[in-house]
Scaffold this motif. Sequence first.
Motif, short mmCIF file in Angstrom:
data_model
loop_
_atom_site.label_atom_id
_atom_site.label_comp_id
_atom_site.label_asym_id
_atom_site.label_seq_id
_atom_site.Cartn_x
_atom_site.Cartn_y
_atom_site.Cartn_z
N MET A 181 0.84 -1.05 -0.32
CA MET A 181 0.47 0.00 -0.20
C MET A 181 1.10 1.05 0.14
O MET A 181 0.91 2.15 -0.60
CB MET A 181 -1.18 0.12 1.32
CG MET A 181 -1.82 1.28 1.46
SD MET A 181 -3.15 0.99 -0.24
CE MET A 181 -3.91 2.51 0.22
N ARG A 182 1.91 0.97 1.27
CA ARG A 182 2.67 2.37 1.17
C ARG A 182 4.02 2.88 -0.05
O ARG A 182 3.71 3.77 -0.88
CB ARG A 182 4.00 1.81 2.05
CG ARG A 182 2.99 2.65 3.73
CD ARG A 182 4.11 2.34 4.60
NE ARG A 182 4.83 1.15 4.25
CZ ARG A 182 5.69 0.42 5.30
NH1 ARG A 182 6.49 1.97 6.36
NH2 ARG A 182 6.27 -0.33 5.70
N LYS A 183 3.81 1.97 -1.26
CA LYS A 183 4.48 1.45 -2.40
C LYS A 183 3.83 2.37 -3.31
O LYS A 183 4.14 3.20 -3.96
CB LYS A 183 5.23 0.09 -2.72
CG LYS A 183 5.95 0.33 -3.26
CD LYS A 183 6.50 -1.13 -4.58
CE LYS A 183 7.11 -1.11 -4.76
NZ LYS A 183 7.66 -2.26 -5.77
N LYS A 184 2.58 1.51 -3.27
CA LYS A 184 1.81 2.14 -3.95
C LYS A 184 0.98 3.78 -4.61
O LYS A 184 1.36 4.60 -4.86
CB LYS A 184 0.59 1.67 -5.07
CG LYS A 184 0.23 0.16 -4.58
CD LYS A 184 -1.09 -0.58 -4.57
CE LYS A 184 -0.86 -2.02 -5.55
NZ LYS A 184 -2.46 -2.69 -5.35
N VAL A 185 1.19 4.34 -3.21
CA VAL A 185 1.13 5.56 -2.48
C VAL A 185 2.38 6.02 -2.78
O VAL A 185 2.16 7.31 -3.39
CB VAL A 185 0.75 5.93 -1.20
CG1 VAL A 185 1.08 7.66 -0.59
CG2 VAL A 185 -0.73 5.35 -1.24
N TYR A 186 3.23 5.81 -2.68
CA TYR A 186 4.88 7.05 -3.49
C TYR A 186 5.21 6.77 -4.24
O TYR A 186 5.36 7.78 -5.66
CB TYR A 186 5.83 5.72 -2.81
CG TYR A 186 7.36 6.25 -3.39
CD1 TYR A 186 7.63 7.48 -2.57
CD2 TYR A 186 7.68 6.14 -3.86
CE1 TYR A 186 8.59 8.17 -2.79
CE2 TYR A 186 8.57 6.61 -4.03
CZ TYR A 186 9.86 7.28 -4.13
OH TYR A 186 10.04 8.34 -4.37
N GLN A 187 4.48 5.40 -5.57
CA GLN A 187 4.25 5.60 -6.98
C GLN A 187 2.84 6.32 -6.82
O GLN A 187 4.24 7.03 -7.96
CB GLN A 187 4.24 4.71 -7.82
CG GLN A 187 5.20 3.46 -7.56
CD GLN A 187 5.07 1.58 -6.91
OE1 GLN A 187 3.99 1.43 -7.66
NE2 GLN A 187 5.36 0.84 -7.72
N TRP A 188 2.28 7.16 -6.50
CA TRP A 188 1.16 7.83 -7.29
C TRP A 188 1.78 9.34 -7.11
O TRP A 188 1.73 10.09 -8.12
CB TRP A 188 -0.36 7.66 -6.35
CG TRP A 188 -1.49 8.07 -6.72
CD1 TRP A 188 -2.11 8.05 -8.17
CD2 TRP A 188 -1.75 9.88 -6.88
NE1 TRP A 188 -2.87 9.44 -8.03
CE2 TRP A 188 -2.40 10.17 -7.55
CE3 TRP A 188 -0.99 10.73 -5.78
CZ2 TRP A 188 -3.55 11.60 -7.33
CZ3 TRP A 188 -1.57 12.40 -6.22
CH2 TRP A 188 -2.69 12.21 -6.22
N PHE A 189 2.84 9.95 -6.35
CA PHE A 189 3.58 10.96 -5.90
C PHE A 189 4.40 11.12 -7.15
O PHE A 189 4.89 11.73 -7.17
CB PHE A 189 3.39 11.18 -4.63
CG PHE A 189 2.29 11.49 -4.08
CD1 PHE A 189 1.42 12.92 -3.40
CD2 PHE A 189 1.64 10.45 -2.90
CE1 PHE A 189 0.40 12.88 -2.63
CE2 PHE A 189 0.69 11.02 -1.96
CZ PHE A 189 0.57 12.12 -2.09
N ASP A 190 5.11 10.19 -6.84
CA ASP A 190 6.45 9.73 -7.35
C ASP A 190 5.73 10.46 -8.96
O ASP A 190 6.52 11.19 -9.60
CB ASP A 190 7.54 8.56 -7.61
CG ASP A 190 8.94 9.57 -7.95
OD1 ASP A 190 9.65 9.72 -8.06
OD2 ASP A 190 8.93 7.41 -8.75
#
Length: 411
Positions: free
Chosen positions: A1-10
């Motif tokens: 989940m955190r990885k997906k959030v980071y990818q969304w912002f990245d």
Amino acid sequence: MRKKVYQWFDERLHLGPMAERLLNEPIPGGTRWAYVFGSALLFIFSMQLLTGIFLMFYYAPTVDHAWASIRYIMEEVTAGAFIRSLHNWGSSAMVFLLVLHMLQVFIWGAYKKPRELVWLAGSVLFLCVIGLGFTGYLLPWDQRAFWATTVGIEIAGISPFVGDFLARFLKGGASPGVLTLNRFFVIHVMILPLTIIGVAALHLFLMRKAGAAGPFQGDKAELERTKESFWPKQVAIDAMFMLLLFTALAALAVNWPAELGPRANPSASAFDPEPEWYFLFLFQLLRLPIFFGPWGEVLGAVLLPLGFILLLVLLPFLDRNPERRPWKRPYAMGIAAALMAGILVLTVQSIQARRPMFHVNKAESRKGMVIYYTKGTCTACHPIRGVDELVMGKLGGEVGADLTEQPNVQH
């Protein structure tokens, strides 16, 4: 989940290159505890912002309610006394660490080419932090703060050409009052913090552009071989120091909470002002006989501090010695040592001058006792055990020094 959030912002902010530049900065010579001051100052400034915002929820910047609002914070608001004390100790810690940081940069010669602009930005930050201390001192609107600030404004007022304008601007009129408090409040909570945020960002940008200076010892090949990234070791060191720093400040706030003196009384002109510790040397300097008289005051209160500021700002351009090792820079180190020794001696003298005289001979003690009993009005100004005379609705005077522990008075 955190990885997906980071990818969304990245995908939208391109955080990867930014994090790479911020965390992987190479440090010549490797990480060390000597590099914690910059991060610690950023941490304390953030803490000052947060505690200051909390205080502003309850503080009323008017001469009628400022003192009462601080008292309300100290006595009624949950954790109010702790927050105010933390803010108070944080301001002193910020000045102390900033002085240590600038001394380290000076001793290591890290202000030399190509880092002149980094030093200039740091000098502006130093002046802004001193300004924060000066403007914040008045806000409780108690006797000590009012009269120390009044003296400070008078010192600024004797400056040639701009003195009268500067004093009237700070006071908001002919004498300190409502506009003085309002202007100091605006400068303290808006102008200076915003300036510090902007100049601090510029300081970090310039430092990253110029690169870390590294230690003054070792050749370039050795420093390049032993360099390390800012992440993760230096980040861990900085975080540990911040934790220790906060623990120390919290302990000071709990055991030695900030004081609130009697409400400011502009008519009590005999009150002996007491500035913050980092201004004590200047007050003591002006007590020297050489600085008596109009020109002496201008020399001690204006020309010498202005000369110090100019020396601070122009240091990278005045010191053309390419050497960074301290023992190879005798003139610069000698001047700095003399300045620091003078400031330290004057500060100690000022502190000692305020200590009560516990060791006096019997003849002096008898003189004091005679004056006390014959005059009969000592307690109009001097508190003695706080129960000697009813003055302005309070027990004991508020203008003179507390004589409770003075051996010259027998009571």
